[in-house]
Scaffold this motif. Sequence first.
Motif, mmCIF file in Angstrom:
data_model
loop_
_atom_site.group_PDB
_atom_site.id
_atom_site.type_symbol
_atom_site.label_atom_id
_atom_site.label_comp_id
_atom_site.label_asym_id
_atom_site.label_seq_id
_atom_site.Cartn_x
_atom_site.Cartn_y
_atom_site.Cartn_z
ATOM 1 N N ASP A 9 48.243 63.323 38.129
ATOM 2 C CA ASP A 9 46.873 63.836 38.558
ATOM 3 C C ASP A 9 47.118 65.237 38.795
ATOM 4 O O ASP A 9 47.762 64.629 40.308
ATOM 5 N N SER A 10 47.238 66.695 38.759
ATOM 6 C CA SER A 10 47.268 67.762 39.723
ATOM 7 C C SER A 10 46.821 68.158 40.602
ATOM 8 O O SER A 10 46.995 69.181 41.250
ATOM 9 N N ASN A 11 45.148 67.398 40.308
ATOM 10 C CA ASN A 11 44.356 67.701 41.324
ATOM 11 C C ASN A 11 44.483 66.781 42.623
ATOM 12 O O ASN A 11 43.668 67.320 43.688
#
Length: 69
Positions: free
Chosen positions: A33-35
């Motif tokens: 998850d890049s967030n």
Amino acid sequence: MDSIKQGANYVSEQVQKATAGTSKEANKEVAKDSNANVGTRLGAAKDAVSDKAKESGHDAKAEGHKQQI
């Protein structure tokens, strides 16, 4: 009687293997998850590796119980 015990142990190991597999997949998703922040992603990646080891261990134990039935 011993085969009943081995059967129960086999089922128990299969359940634990499935639980570890589910946890591994969830941790892999967090790690990708890049967030999420870097610390969270690294922690999830480490946990995924640990879950994979547990999953493999439970699989091996289950196979051992299965062979004794």
